[in-house]
Design a protein around this motif. Structure first.
Motif, short mmCIF file in Angstrom:
data_model
loop_
_atom_site.label_atom_id
_atom_site.label_comp_id
_atom_site.label_asym_id
_atom_site.label_seq_id
_atom_site.Cartn_x
_atom_site.Cartn_y
_atom_site.Cartn_z
N MET A 134 -4.51 -4.50 -6.75
CA MET A 134 -4.44 -3.05 -6.60
C MET A 134 -4.45 -2.42 -7.99
O MET A 134 -3.54 -2.61 -8.78
CB MET A 134 -3.16 -2.68 -5.84
CG MET A 134 -3.16 -1.28 -5.27
SD MET A 134 -1.66 -0.98 -4.31
CE MET A 134 -1.78 -2.27 -3.08
N ASP A 135 -5.54 -1.70 -8.30
CA ASP A 135 -5.70 -1.16 -9.65
C ASP A 135 -4.83 0.07 -9.90
O ASP A 135 -4.41 0.32 -11.02
CB ASP A 135 -7.17 -0.80 -9.90
CG ASP A 135 -8.06 -2.03 -9.91
OD1 ASP A 135 -7.55 -3.10 -10.29
OD2 ASP A 135 -9.23 -1.93 -9.53
N LYS A 136 -4.59 0.85 -8.84
CA LYS A 136 -3.82 2.07 -9.00
C LYS A 136 -2.42 1.85 -8.44
O LYS A 136 -2.24 1.62 -7.25
CB LYS A 136 -4.50 3.24 -8.28
CG LYS A 136 -3.76 4.56 -8.39
CD LYS A 136 -4.47 5.67 -7.64
CE LYS A 136 -5.73 6.09 -8.35
NZ LYS A 136 -6.31 7.34 -7.76
N HIS A 137 -1.42 1.91 -9.32
CA HIS A 137 -0.03 1.68 -8.91
C HIS A 137 0.67 3.01 -8.62
O HIS A 137 0.35 4.04 -9.22
CB HIS A 137 0.74 0.96 -10.02
CG HIS A 137 0.21 -0.39 -10.36
ND1 HIS A 137 -0.01 -1.37 -9.43
CD2 HIS A 137 -0.15 -0.93 -11.56
CE1 HIS A 137 -0.47 -2.46 -10.02
NE2 HIS A 137 -0.57 -2.21 -11.31
N VAL A 138 1.64 2.94 -7.73
CA VAL A 138 2.58 4.05 -7.52
C VAL A 138 3.81 3.72 -8.34
O VAL A 138 4.46 2.69 -8.12
CB VAL A 138 2.94 4.22 -6.03
CG1 VAL A 138 4.01 5.30 -5.87
CG2 VAL A 138 1.70 4.55 -5.22
N ILE A 139 4.12 4.57 -9.31
CA ILE A 139 5.12 4.25 -10.33
C ILE A 139 6.17 5.35 -10.41
O ILE A 139 5.84 6.53 -10.46
CB ILE A 139 4.45 4.07 -11.71
CG1 ILE A 139 3.38 2.98 -11.65
CG2 ILE A 139 5.49 3.75 -12.78
CD1 ILE A 139 2.54 2.86 -12.92
N LEU A 140 7.44 4.94 -10.48
CA LEU A 140 8.56 5.85 -10.70
C LEU A 140 9.15 5.55 -12.07
O LEU A 140 9.53 4.41 -12.35
CB LEU A 140 9.62 5.67 -9.61
CG LEU A 140 10.93 6.43 -9.78
CD1 LEU A 140 10.70 7.94 -9.73
CD2 LEU A 140 11.95 6.00 -8.72
N GLY A 156 -4.63 6.10 -14.93
CA GLY A 156 -5.12 6.28 -13.57
C GLY A 156 -4.12 5.99 -12.47
O GLY A 156 -4.47 6.03 -11.28
N HIS A 157 -2.87 5.75 -12.83
CA HIS A 157 -1.86 5.46 -11.82
C HIS A 157 -1.26 6.76 -11.26
O HIS A 157 -1.39 7.84 -11.85
CB HIS A 157 -0.74 4.60 -12.43
CG HIS A 157 -1.24 3.29 -12.97
ND1 HIS A 157 -1.84 2.34 -12.18
CD2 HIS A 157 -1.23 2.77 -14.24
CE1 HIS A 157 -2.17 1.29 -12.92
NE2 HIS A 157 -1.81 1.53 -14.17
N ILE A 158 -0.61 6.63 -10.12
CA ILE A 158 0.14 7.73 -9.52
C ILE A 158 1.57 7.62 -10.06
O ILE A 158 2.29 6.67 -9.74
CB ILE A 158 0.15 7.63 -7.98
CG1 ILE A 158 -1.28 7.62 -7.44
CG2 ILE A 158 0.97 8.77 -7.38
CD1 ILE A 158 -1.37 7.22 -5.97
N VAL A 159 1.96 8.57 -10.87
CA VAL A 159 3.23 8.45 -11.61
C VAL A 159 4.17 9.59 -11.22
O VAL A 159 3.80 10.76 -11.26
CB VAL A 159 3.00 8.48 -13.13
CG1 VAL A 159 4.32 8.37 -13.88
CG2 VAL A 159 2.05 7.34 -13.54
#
Length: 298
Positions: free
Chosen positions: A1-7, A27-30
């Motif tokens: 999965m190239d795009k991570h969901v990150i907190l 490019g991640h969802i941060v």
């Protein structure tokens, strides 16, 4: 999965902000977390939203107080409602205390431990049930070289960072079999780009400081000496270097990410210390029959 969901915790400024920005630019969802209720919370949130809009980043502000387990759980729930998963959590939120250690009262020591170590457990308790169900995830942490090479005038901070990193190491062993990686960032000191020193807490007991005579004044020389040390080692680093290093680590496949990453302009040699520790730990785990829990080489 190239795009991570990150907190990312403590993303309102400094290293946390640099990490959130670097990961969003990759490019991640941060989700950049901060305490919106603090005096400058809304201003910091606005700056993050402005950057996201200007650069068309998927960089979102989320309210999170790492001193509250309910707040940690609520923030993670919000991420799950919006994304249905969470791939990476970056435990970065922290505080600094500077001064003669004896002059800090026990409540101050408890407070910095709560912020710099116990908060990592709170955040992890909120995300680990999700990561175990997913069968994947990454726990990332921002530690410090001082956790391994202590420095004077930083007693509470050093102790709390050392405690936090020990907690991260043990939890990393315990969750590895669930497909959950651990990445520990070990930065040196930054002479600019953070608000750590400007917002540092000082001892509550000045009468104790006075008993040390001229000794505490020696701390005032360390800033200039730090600049000189950086200059002797090709110059200082910007806090963006920490974010870029974590970005590169997360680009690697799960299971191949480095356990530790050193971002140290002062070149203190923490790597040399930990290479010995890790070898002895691996041997002990082998004797326990737990070699599969040993962290990967870095």
């Amino acid at each position: 999965m190239d795009k991570h969901v990150i907190l990312v915790t403590g993303a309102g400024s400094g290293i946390g902000n640099a990490i959130a920005t670097a990961l969003a630019r990759a490019g991640h969802i941060v989700y950049a977390s901060l305490r919106l209720a603090r005096p400058d919370g809304q201003k910091r949130a606005a700056a993050i939203r402005d950057l996201a809009a200007a650069e068309k980043l998927d960089l979102r502000v989320i309210d999170l107080d790492v001193l509250s387990e309910a707040s940690c759980r609520a923030a993670v729930d919000q991420v799950l409602v919006e994304q249905n998963r969470i791939d990476v959590v970056v435990n970065n939120a922290g505080m600094l205390m500077t001064g003669v250690t004896e002059a800090f009262d026990p409540d101050q020591l408890q407070h910095i431990f709560d912020t710099n170590a116990t908060s990592w457990l709170r955040v992890n308790r909120a995300v680990l049930p999700v990561m175990r169900r997913q069968g994947r995830g990454t726990l990332a942490y921002v530690s410090s070289t001082t956790a391994h090479i202590p420095e004077p005038f930083l007693g509470p901070y050093v102790a709390a960072k050392a405690a936090g990193e020990a907690l991260a190491e043990v939890m990393g062993m315990e969750v590895r079999s669930f497909g959950i990686d651990t990445v520990i960032m070990v930065p040196g000191a930054f002479t600019s780009g953070t608000e750590h020193f400007a917002h540092a807490n000082t001892p509550a007991l000045p009468a104790v400081v006075a008993q040390y005579g001229a000794f505490p004044a020696r701390a005032e020389t360390l800033g200039n000496r730090l600049v000189a040390i950086d200059a002797a080692h090709d110059g200082s680093l910007d806090v963006s270097a920490v974010g870029e290093a974590l970005r590169d680590a997360l680009a690697k496949p799960s299971g191949e990410r480095p356990f530790r990453i050193f971002v140290d302009a002062q070149r203190k040699g923490v790597e040399d210390i930990l290479s010995v520790q890790d070898a002895r730990q691996a041997d002990l785990l082998r004797q326990f029959g737990l070699s599969d829990l040993a962290p990967p080489a870095w």
